[in-house]
Design a protein around this motif. Structure first.
Motif, PDB file in Angstrom:
ATOM      1  N   LEU A  49      36.338  34.511  49.030  1.00 40.86           N
ATOM      2  CA  LEU A  49      37.747  34.509  49.402  1.00 40.86           C
ATOM      3  C   LEU A  49      37.953  33.672  50.663  1.00 40.86           C
ATOM      4  O   LEU A  49      37.087  33.611  51.535  1.00 40.86           O
ATOM      5  CB  LEU A  49      38.254  35.931  49.649  1.00 40.86           C
ATOM      6  CG  LEU A  49      38.820  36.674  48.422  1.00 40.86           C
ATOM      7  CD1 LEU A  49      37.698  36.952  47.419  1.00 40.86           C
ATOM      8  CD2 LEU A  49      39.486  37.982  48.841  1.00 40.86           C
ATOM      9  N   GLN A  53      43.222  34.617  52.466  1.00 37.80           N
ATOM     10  CA  GLN A  53      43.174  35.705  51.477  1.00 37.80           C
ATOM     11  C   GLN A  53      42.546  36.957  52.083  1.00 37.80           C
ATOM     12  O   GLN A  53      43.016  38.076  51.837  1.00 37.80           O
ATOM     13  CB  GLN A  53      42.385  35.254  50.252  1.00 37.80           C
ATOM     14  CG  GLN A  53      43.080  34.209  49.403  1.00 37.80           C
ATOM     15  CD  GLN A  53      42.171  33.643  48.329  1.00 37.80           C
ATOM     16  OE1 GLN A  53      40.958  33.511  48.530  1.00 37.80           O
ATOM     17  NE2 GLN A  53      42.744  33.293  47.189  1.00 37.80           N
ATOM     18  N   LEU A  74      34.426  41.101  42.887  1.00 37.52           N
ATOM     19  CA  LEU A  74      34.524  39.642  42.802  1.00 37.52           C
ATOM     20  C   LEU A  74      33.185  38.989  43.134  1.00 37.52           C
ATOM     21  O   LEU A  74      32.777  38.019  42.493  1.00 37.52           O
ATOM     22  CB  LEU A  74      35.604  39.132  43.752  1.00 37.52           C
ATOM     23  CG  LEU A  74      37.054  39.502  43.400  1.00 37.52           C
ATOM     24  CD1 LEU A  74      38.000  39.016  44.484  1.00 37.52           C
ATOM     25  CD2 LEU A  74      37.441  38.905  42.041  1.00 37.52           C
ATOM     26  N   SER A  79      35.953  39.783  36.872  1.00 38.46           N
ATOM     27  CA  SER A  79      37.224  39.077  36.778  1.00 38.46           C
ATOM     28  C   SER A  79      38.201  39.627  37.814  1.00 38.46           C
ATOM     29  O   SER A  79      38.095  40.798  38.206  1.00 38.46           O
ATOM     30  CB  SER A  79      37.816  39.241  35.384  1.00 38.46           C
ATOM     31  OG  SER A  79      38.215  40.593  35.162  1.00 38.46           O
ATOM     32  N   PRO A  80      39.156  38.813  38.268  1.00 36.07           N
ATOM     33  CA  PRO A  80      40.150  39.314  39.235  1.00 36.07           C
ATOM     34  C   PRO A  80      40.921  40.525  38.717  1.00 36.07           C
ATOM     35  O   PRO A  80      41.246  41.426  39.495  1.00 36.07           O
ATOM     36  CB  PRO A  80      41.065  38.108  39.440  1.00 36.07           C
ATOM     37  CG  PRO A  80      40.204  36.922  39.133  1.00 36.07           C
ATOM     38  CD  PRO A  80      39.302  37.371  38.029  1.00 36.07           C
ATOM     39  N   ALA A  84      40.902  44.045  40.587  1.00 41.72           N
ATOM     40  CA  ALA A  84      42.164  44.611  41.064  1.00 41.72           C
ATOM     41  C   ALA A  84      42.403  46.005  40.488  1.00 41.72           C
ATOM     42  O   ALA A  84      42.927  46.890  41.173  1.00 41.72           O
ATOM     43  CB  ALA A  84      43.326  43.689  40.700  1.00 41.72           C
TER      44      ALA A  84
END
Length: 259
Positions: A49, A53, A74, A79-80, A84
Motif C-alpha cells: 500500500l 493509502q 493483501l 483479493s481486495p 475488505a
C-alpha cells in the motif's frame, strides 16, 4: 426506558473517581496502544500500500484489528474484496459497543457522528470501567483523542520508516500486526465458551490456510462463534434435561459461573 437503564448503571457523581485518575488511566491506554500504529504503518507499506493509502486507513477506518486484517490479507496475496470482507466482519463489533456507549455517554445529537469514529475496543474498555457519567465521558474522550492522534502519527512514521527498513519480512516486522492483535485479544478471552471459540477459530484458520485463497480462512474462522455457541446451548439443554426432578438445575445467571 433506555435512558433510565443507563442512569441506573451510572452511580451518582458524588464519591466518584477523581478526574485526574481517569485522565491518567485513559492516557496510559492511549499511549500504550497508539504506539503500535508504527507496526501497522510498516506492515501496510510492506504489503504494497502507498503512503497515502496507509494513512487514509488509519484516519478513516481507525480500528486496529480491521486494519491489520486488511493489510495482512493483501500481503498474503488475497483479493481486495476478500481482504475488505474480513476487515468488515472484525469491525462489526464496534457497532455493538456503540449501542452501549450511546446510553452511558448520552451525548448531544450533533456530537454523536464524531464520537462514533472513536468507538473501538480501547475507548469502550476505559469508558465501561468508570463509575460516573462524567468519568465515562472523560475516559472516552481522552482515550479516543490520545489514541487517534498517536495512532495516526505513528502510522505515518511507520510507513515512512518502512522504506528505510527495506524488506519487512527480513526484520520479522510482518509478524508485528498479528502479534499486536493477539496481545489485545488475549486478555479478553476468559470464559470456557470464549476459549472454545478462540481455539476453534485457530484450528479453522490454520487448517484451511493451505487449501483456500488468502483471506478466505479468516472469514471461515468466523464460523467458530456460532458453532461454539450452538454446542454450548446443546450442553446446557442436556444438563437441564438430565437434572433430577427434586434437584433444580443451575440457573444461567449464577454469579461467577465459568461460561
Amino acid at each position: 426506558m433506555a435512558e433510565q437503564t443507563a442512569l441506573a448503571d451510572i452511580r451518582a457523581d458524588d464519591g466518584g473517581k477523581p478526574d485526574a485518575a481517569v485522565v491518567r488511566d485513559a492516557l496510559g491506554v492511549g499511549v500504550a496502544v497508539g504506539l503500535s500504529g508504527f507496526a501497522f504503518g510498516v506492515t501496510s507499506a510492506g504489503s504494497g500500500l502507498s503512503l497515502l493509502q496507509t494513512c487514509a486507513l488509519s484516519l478513516l477506518v481507525f480500528t486496529g484489528a480491521s486494519q491489520f486484517a486488511l493489510v495482512g490479507a493483501l500481503a498474503a496475496g488475497g483479493s481486495p474484496l476478500t481482504a475488505a470482507a474480513g476487515a468488515f466482519f472484525l469491525g462489526v463489533r464496534n457497532a455493538f459497543y456503540g449501542l452501549r456507549l450511546s446510553q452511558l455517554l448520552a451525548l448531544p445529537r450533533a456530537v454523536r457522528p464524531l464520537a462514533a469514529q472513536w468507538v473501538i475496543d480501547e475507548t469502550t474498555a476505559v469508558a465501561l470501567a468508570q463509575p460516573t457519567r462524567r468519568a465515562v465521558r472523560i475516559g472516552f474522550t481522552v482515550t479516543g483523542l490520545c489514541l487517534y492522534l498517536l495512532w495516526n502519527l505513528t502510522t505515518l512514521l511507520g510507513a515512512l520508516g518502512a522504506k528505510a527498513i527495506g524488506d519487512t519480512e527480513a526484520w520479522g516486522l510482518d509478524a508485528a500486526g498479528p502479534a499486536v492483535f493477539l496481545a489485545l485479544l488475549a486478555p479478553m478471552v476468559k470464559t470456557t465458551t470464549e476459549r472454545a471459540v478462540a481455539g476453534l477459530a485457530v484450528l479453522l484458520g490454520l487448517g484451511l490456510l493451505p487449501v483456500l485463497p488468502a483471506g478466505v480462512p479468516v472469514l471461515v474462522a468466523a464460523l467458530a462463534a456460532p458453532l461454539a455457541l450452538w454446542a454450548e446451548g446443546r450442553r446446557r439443554g442436556r444438563t437441564r434435561h438430565d437434572a433430577p426432578d427434586d434437584v433444580p438445575a443451575v440457573p444461567d445467571d449464577v454469579p461467577g459461573e465459568d461460561r
